[in-house]
Design a protein around this motif. Structure first.
Motif, PDB file in Angstrom:
ATOM      1  N   ASP A  42       0.805  -1.069  -0.094  1.00  0.00           N
ATOM      2  CA  ASP A  42       0.105   0.017  -0.260  1.00  0.00           C
ATOM      3  C   ASP A  42       0.835   1.288  -0.026  1.00  0.00           C
ATOM      4  OD1 ASP A  42      -2.390  -1.524  -0.232  1.00  0.00           O
ATOM      5  OD2 ASP A  42      -2.732  -1.442   2.049  1.00  0.00           O
ATOM      6  N   LYS A  43       1.874   1.294   0.789  1.00  0.00           N
ATOM      7  CA  LYS A  43       2.787   2.548   0.822  1.00  0.00           C
ATOM      8  C   LYS A  43       3.660   2.740  -0.287  1.00  0.00           C
ATOM      9  CE  LYS A  43       3.096   2.974   5.786  1.00  0.00           C
ATOM     10  NZ  LYS A  43       4.055   2.747   7.033  1.00  0.00           N
ATOM     11  N   MET A  44       4.148   1.643  -0.905  1.00  0.00           N
ATOM     12  CA  MET A  44       4.731   1.755  -2.121  1.00  0.00           C
ATOM     13  C   MET A  44       3.650   2.267  -3.340  1.00  0.00           C
ATOM     14  SD  MET A  44       6.683  -1.143  -4.449  1.00  0.00           S
ATOM     15  CE  MET A  44       5.044  -1.560  -5.415  1.00  0.00           C
ATOM     16  N   CYS A  45       2.814   1.719  -3.484  1.00  0.00           N
ATOM     17  CA  CYS A  45       1.769   2.244  -4.272  1.00  0.00           C
ATOM     18  C   CYS A  45       1.320   3.454  -4.243  1.00  0.00           C
ATOM     19  CB  CYS A  45       0.445   1.193  -4.645  1.00  0.00           C
ATOM     20  SG  CYS A  45       1.148  -0.371  -5.348  1.00  0.00           S
ATOM     21  N   CYS A  46       1.070   4.004  -3.077  1.00  0.00           N
ATOM     22  CA  CYS A  46       0.862   5.638  -2.696  1.00  0.00           C
ATOM     23  C   CYS A  46       1.836   6.250  -3.215  1.00  0.00           C
ATOM     24  CB  CYS A  46       0.412   5.611  -1.106  1.00  0.00           C
ATOM     25  SG  CYS A  46      -1.078   5.131  -0.747  1.00  0.00           S
ATOM     26  N   ARG A  47       3.110   6.011  -2.921  1.00  0.00           N
ATOM     27  CA  ARG A  47       4.307   6.590  -3.485  1.00  0.00           C
ATOM     28  C   ARG A  47       4.616   6.754  -4.742  1.00  0.00           C
ATOM     29  NH1 ARG A  47       9.600   5.326  -3.040  1.00  0.00           N
ATOM     30  NH2 ARG A  47       9.419   3.290  -2.866  1.00  0.00           N
ATOM     31  N   LEU A  48       4.028   5.559  -5.447  1.00  0.00           N
ATOM     32  CA  LEU A  48       4.105   5.734  -7.045  1.00  0.00           C
ATOM     33  C   LEU A  48       2.973   6.637  -7.496  1.00  0.00           C
ATOM     34  CD1 LEU A  48       5.410   4.603  -9.635  1.00  0.00           C
ATOM     35  CD2 LEU A  48       4.117   2.800  -9.534  1.00  0.00           C
ATOM     36  N   HIS A  49       1.872   6.507  -7.013  1.00  0.00           N
ATOM     37  CA  HIS A  49       0.568   7.135  -7.135  1.00  0.00           C
ATOM     38  C   HIS A  49       0.948   8.775  -7.417  1.00  0.00           C
ATOM     39  CE1 HIS A  49      -3.522   8.387  -7.843  1.00  0.00           C
ATOM     40  NE2 HIS A  49      -3.449   9.163  -6.710  1.00  0.00           N
ATOM     41  N   ASP A  50       1.549   9.231  -6.158  1.00  0.00           N
ATOM     42  CA  ASP A  50       1.908  10.441  -6.014  1.00  0.00           C
ATOM     43  C   ASP A  50       2.894  10.903  -7.029  1.00  0.00           C
ATOM     44  OD1 ASP A  50       0.275  10.628  -3.867  1.00  0.00           O
ATOM     45  OD2 ASP A  50       2.054  10.671  -2.414  1.00  0.00           O
ATOM     46  N   LYS A  67       2.334   1.252 -15.898  1.00  0.00           N
ATOM     47  CA  LYS A  67       2.221   1.587 -14.816  1.00  0.00           C
ATOM     48  C   LYS A  67       2.140   0.363 -13.846  1.00  0.00           C
ATOM     49  CE  LYS A  67      -1.159   4.593 -15.116  1.00  0.00           C
ATOM     50  NZ  LYS A  67      -2.292   5.470 -14.982  1.00  0.00           N
ATOM     51  N   ASN A  68       1.486  -0.462 -14.468  1.00  0.00           N
ATOM     52  CA  ASN A  68       1.515  -2.210 -13.739  1.00  0.00           C
ATOM     53  C   ASN A  68       2.978  -2.638 -13.759  1.00  0.00           C
ATOM     54  OD1 ASN A  68      -1.410  -2.240 -13.095  1.00  0.00           O
ATOM     55  ND2 ASN A  68      -2.021  -3.193 -15.031  1.00  0.00           N
ATOM     56  N   ARG A  69       3.435  -2.446 -15.054  1.00  0.00           N
ATOM     57  CA  ARG A  69       4.998  -3.104 -15.070  1.00  0.00           C
ATOM     58  C   ARG A  69       5.807  -2.588 -14.162  1.00  0.00           C
ATOM     59  NH1 ARG A  69       2.742  -3.378 -20.041  1.00  0.00           N
ATOM     60  NH2 ARG A  69       2.622  -5.475 -21.101  1.00  0.00           N
ATOM     61  N   LYS A  90      -1.624 -12.669 -16.859  1.00  0.00           N
ATOM     62  CA  LYS A  90      -2.433 -11.450 -16.925  1.00  0.00           C
ATOM     63  C   LYS A  90      -2.081 -10.498 -18.174  1.00  0.00           C
ATOM     64  CE  LYS A  90      -4.780 -12.365 -12.998  1.00  0.00           C
ATOM     65  NZ  LYS A  90      -5.901 -12.897 -12.868  1.00  0.00           N
ATOM     66  N   ASN A  91      -3.088  -9.927 -18.483  1.00  0.00           N
ATOM     67  CA  ASN A  91      -2.762  -8.946 -19.587  1.00  0.00           C
ATOM     68  C   ASN A  91      -2.458  -7.511 -18.811  1.00  0.00           C
ATOM     69  OD1 ASN A  91      -2.653  -7.068 -21.594  1.00  0.00           O
ATOM     70  ND2 ASN A  91      -4.494  -7.388 -22.830  1.00  0.00           N
ATOM     71  N   LEU A  92      -1.386  -7.027 -18.525  1.00  0.00           N
ATOM     72  CA  LEU A  92      -1.171  -5.866 -17.972  1.00  0.00           C
ATOM     73  C   LEU A  92      -1.562  -4.625 -18.505  1.00  0.00           C
ATOM     74  CD1 LEU A  92       2.487  -6.857 -16.586  1.00  0.00           C
ATOM     75  CD2 LEU A  92       0.289  -7.005 -15.280  1.00  0.00           C
ATOM     76  N   ASN A  93      -1.828  -4.725 -19.799  1.00  0.00           N
ATOM     77  CA  ASN A  93      -2.328  -3.493 -20.450  1.00  0.00           C
ATOM     78  C   ASN A  93      -3.865  -3.271 -20.211  1.00  0.00           C
ATOM     79  OD1 ASN A  93       0.267  -2.965 -21.900  1.00  0.00           O
ATOM     80  ND2 ASN A  93      -0.303  -4.392 -23.506  1.00  0.00           N
ATOM     81  N   SER A  94      -4.536  -4.282 -19.725  1.00  0.00           N
ATOM     82  CA  SER A  94      -5.780  -3.992 -19.551  1.00  0.00           C
ATOM     83  C   SER A  94      -6.269  -4.240 -18.042  1.00  0.00           C
ATOM     84  CB  SER A  94      -6.818  -4.699 -20.401  1.00  0.00           C
ATOM     85  OG  SER A  94      -6.726  -6.191 -20.175  1.00  0.00           O
ATOM     86  N   MET A  95      -5.291  -5.034 -17.338  1.00  0.00           N
ATOM     87  CA  MET A  95      -5.444  -5.116 -15.839  1.00  0.00           C
ATOM     88  C   MET A  95      -5.711  -3.949 -14.705  1.00  0.00           C
ATOM     89  SD  MET A  95      -3.018  -7.495 -13.326  1.00  0.00           S
ATOM     90  CE  MET A  95      -3.884  -8.092 -11.755  1.00  0.00           C
ATOM     91  N   PRO A  96      -6.828  -3.862 -14.305  1.00  0.00           N
ATOM     92  CA  PRO A  96      -6.778  -2.517 -13.496  1.00  0.00           C
ATOM     93  C   PRO A  96      -5.863  -2.563 -12.231  1.00  0.00           C
ATOM     94  CG  PRO A  96      -9.008  -3.644 -13.693  1.00  0.00           C
ATOM     95  CD  PRO A  96      -7.900  -4.689 -14.290  1.00  0.00           C
ATOM     96  N   ILE A  97      -5.355  -1.537 -11.873  1.00  0.00           N
ATOM     97  CA  ILE A  97      -4.237  -1.478 -10.904  1.00  0.00           C
ATOM     98  C   ILE A  97      -4.629  -1.901  -9.828  1.00  0.00           C
ATOM     99  CG2 ILE A  97      -2.821   0.365  -9.638  1.00  0.00           C
ATOM    100  CD1 ILE A  97      -2.281   1.804 -12.070  1.00  0.00           C
ATOM    101  N   GLU A  98      -6.246  -1.693  -9.311  1.00  0.00           N
ATOM    102  CA  GLU A  98      -6.702  -2.268  -8.085  1.00  0.00           C
ATOM    103  C   GLU A  98      -6.460  -3.704  -8.056  1.00  0.00           C
ATOM    104  OE1 GLU A  98      -8.418  -0.076 -10.307  1.00  0.00           O
ATOM    105  OE2 GLU A  98      -7.960   1.762  -9.262  1.00  0.00           O
ATOM    106  N   SER A  99      -6.892  -4.423  -9.115  1.00  0.00           N
ATOM    107  CA  SER A  99      -6.918  -6.038  -9.196  1.00  0.00           C
ATOM    108  C   SER A  99      -5.436  -6.142  -8.883  1.00  0.00           C
ATOM    109  CB  SER A  99      -7.144  -6.499 -10.452  1.00  0.00           C
ATOM    110  OG  SER A  99      -8.588  -6.047 -10.663  1.00  0.00           O
ATOM    111  N   LEU A 100      -4.443  -5.554  -9.542  1.00  0.00           N
ATOM    112  CA  LEU A 100      -3.037  -5.925  -9.189  1.00  0.00           C
ATOM    113  C   LEU A 100      -2.412  -5.617  -7.896  1.00  0.00           C
ATOM    114  CD1 LEU A 100      -0.198  -6.560 -10.209  1.00  0.00           C
ATOM    115  CD2 LEU A 100       0.273  -4.095 -10.914  1.00  0.00           C
ATOM    116  N   ILE A 101      -3.044  -4.504  -7.191  1.00  0.00           N
ATOM    117  CA  ILE A 101      -2.666  -4.334  -5.899  1.00  0.00           C
ATOM    118  C   ILE A 101      -3.411  -5.293  -5.031  1.00  0.00           C
ATOM    119  CG2 ILE A 101      -2.837  -2.609  -3.847  1.00  0.00           C
ATOM    120  CD1 ILE A 101      -2.589  -0.460  -6.120  1.00  0.00           C
ATOM    121  N   ASN A 102      -4.473  -5.740  -5.196  1.00  0.00           N
ATOM    122  CA  ASN A 102      -5.079  -6.745  -4.325  1.00  0.00           C
ATOM    123  C   ASN A 102      -4.520  -7.995  -4.386  1.00  0.00           C
ATOM    124  OD1 ASN A 102      -7.183  -4.904  -3.665  1.00  0.00           O
ATOM    125  ND2 ASN A 102      -8.600  -5.596  -5.198  1.00  0.00           N
ATOM    126  N   SER A 103      -3.887  -8.416  -5.629  1.00  0.00           N
ATOM    127  CA  SER A 103      -3.219  -9.750  -5.815  1.00  0.00           C
ATOM    128  C   SER A 103      -1.996  -9.393  -5.071  1.00  0.00           C
ATOM    129  CB  SER A 103      -2.956  -9.906  -7.220  1.00  0.00           C
ATOM    130  OG  SER A 103      -2.185 -10.987  -7.489  1.00  0.00           O
TER     131      SER A 103
END
Length: 113
Positions: A42-50, A67-69, A90-103
């Motif tokens: 969560d913290k890593m993804c928040c940093r990247l999101h910012d 972004k997924n890669r 997974k197809n990273l070009n269409s996979m929602p980031i939320e799904s990746l983060i949940n996984s």
């Protein structure tokens, strides 16, 4: 009236040179982005999101796949098996980031216990 608006915009956002310098700096930070020791997903993804949000404000956007890669490539070494499995299944070009983060969060819990 337009002149006043442009002057206010320059004062708030900085000159074009300053914006380009900020963009270059943030792009370098994005390119070298890695998960910090003892950092959770969560913290890593928040940093990247910012970083991505600030870059978007400066006119640089990344695709969903990029972004997924970036997230998968930023993970620590112990995440490699999960990262490879996601990339292959997974197809990273269409996979929602939320799904990746949940996984990744689910895998994080398994790593802890």
């Amino acid at each position: 009236m337009k002149e006043i608006w442009y002057k206010l915009k320059e004062i708030h956002e900085g000159s074009e040179d300053i914006r380009e310098q900020k963009k270059s700096l943030l792009m370098a930070i994005y390119e070298s982005f890695k998960m910090e020791p003892h950092e959770n997903i969560d913290k890593m993804c928040c940093r990247l999101h910012d970083i991505v949000k600030d870059l978007k404000g400066l006119g640089k956007e990344y695709s969903l796949g990029e972004k997924n890669r970036k997230i998968l490539n930023a993970l620590a070494k112990e995440w490699e098996p999960k990262s490879i499995a996601i990339e292959e299944s997974k197809n990273l070009n269409s996979m929602p980031i939320e799904s990746l983060i949940n996984s990744l969060t689910s895998f994080e819990l398994k790593l802890k216990y």
